[in-house]
Motif scaffolding. Structure first.
Motif, mmCIF file in Angstrom:
data_model
loop_
_atom_site.group_PDB
_atom_site.id
_atom_site.type_symbol
_atom_site.label_atom_id
_atom_site.label_comp_id
_atom_site.label_asym_id
_atom_site.label_seq_id
_atom_site.Cartn_x
_atom_site.Cartn_y
_atom_site.Cartn_z
ATOM 1 N N ARG A 1 0.846 -1.198 0.000
ATOM 2 C CA ARG A 1 0.000 0.000 0.000
ATOM 3 C C ARG A 1 0.879 1.245 0.000
ATOM 4 N NH1 ARG A 1 -4.711 -0.312 3.156
ATOM 5 N NH2 ARG A 1 -3.471 -1.433 4.664
ATOM 6 N N GLU A 2 1.999 1.187 0.742
ATOM 7 C CA GLU A 2 2.916 2.327 0.806
ATOM 8 C C GLU A 2 3.473 2.669 -0.576
ATOM 9 O OE1 GLU A 2 3.028 -0.331 2.944
ATOM 10 O OE2 GLU A 2 2.131 0.738 4.627
ATOM 11 N N GLU A 3 3.851 1.643 -1.332
ATOM 12 C CA GLU A 3 4.361 1.892 -2.682
ATOM 13 C C GLU A 3 3.274 2.507 -3.563
ATOM 14 O OE1 GLU A 3 6.232 -0.344 -6.590
ATOM 15 O OE2 GLU A 3 5.905 -1.528 -4.776
ATOM 16 N N LEU A 4 2.050 2.057 -3.379
ATOM 17 C CA LEU A 4 0.917 2.596 -4.131
ATOM 18 C C LEU A 4 0.686 4.069 -3.785
ATOM 19 C CD1 LEU A 4 -1.357 1.952 -6.117
ATOM 20 C CD2 LEU A 4 -2.633 0.958 -4.220
ATOM 21 N N VAL A 5 0.721 4.407 -2.500
ATOM 22 C CA VAL A 5 0.541 5.797 -2.073
ATOM 23 C C VAL A 5 1.673 6.662 -2.633
ATOM 24 C CG1 VAL A 5 0.519 7.364 -0.091
ATOM 25 C CG2 VAL A 5 -0.780 5.235 0.001
ATOM 26 N N ARG A 6 2.903 6.175 -2.525
ATOM 27 C CA ARG A 6 4.033 6.929 -3.071
ATOM 28 C C ARG A 6 3.870 7.163 -4.574
ATOM 29 N NH1 ARG A 6 8.359 7.574 0.300
ATOM 30 N NH2 ARG A 6 8.440 6.188 2.097
#
Length: 180
Positions: free
Chosen positions: A50-55
């Protein structure tokens, strides 16, 4: 920079919509996959977390902001109005992602992304007032740039040219630099 695939673009669009509606922490990767009719492993193929998606969602905002400030800093004698108009245009282009930043401040702070956006205010103060702005000048720049950012979100139905004119004039007032 490589262009994202159609599937990656679809994932980013669906994630942005769900994050806006439900929040980042309340949106599961399974919900995003279900919305697109793909499997969760297919989503993981494109984004490992999810963090990679938000970034990935906020990266264009961050890159564009850094590019704008770098380009302005390279030029000599940029008038404050021109700087603020350019910053307004940049913020207006990215207003959906700015709104995500505001509504997901904790998540984005954990990812270290808020510091970049907040540093822009200090950089604008330096560009306008010079390398050693006073406390008053720094505060005026924070109010002007923060208010300018807020106006791009707060008044979505106002024609952009009218909104730019009023917002930039108000920002110049906050900076005590209005030419009128």
């Amino acid at each position: 920079m490589a262009r994202p695939s159609d599937t990656k673009k679809r994932i980013l669009t669906a994630a942005r919509e769900l994050f806006a509606a439900k929040g980042v922490q309340q949106t599961s990767l399974q919900e995003i996959a279900d919305r697109l009719g793909i499997t969760k492993p297919a989503l993981y193929y494109h984004f490992s977390s999810r963090e990679e998606l938000v970034r990935s969602i906020v990266e264009p905002l961050l890159s564009d902001g850094q590019r704008f400030l770098r380009d302005i800093a390279r030029r000599e004698g940029v008038a404050p109005r021109e700087l603020l108009e350019g910053f307004f245009d940049f913020q207006h282009r990215h207003r959906a992602d700015v709104l995500l930043l505001l509504t997901e401040m904790t998540t984005l702070a954990e990812l270290g992304l808020i510091d970049t956006v907040l540093s822009w205010r200090a950089e604008v103060a330096t560009l306008i007032f010079g390398p050693d702005p006073t406390l008053e000048q720094q505060i005026r720049a924070t109010l002007a740039i923060g208010g300018l950012q807020d106006c791009t979100i707060q008044f979505p139905d106002t024609p952009v040219d009218e909104l730019r004119a009023v917002t930039v004039t108000a920002a110049l007032d906050a900076l005590a630099l209005n030419e009128n």
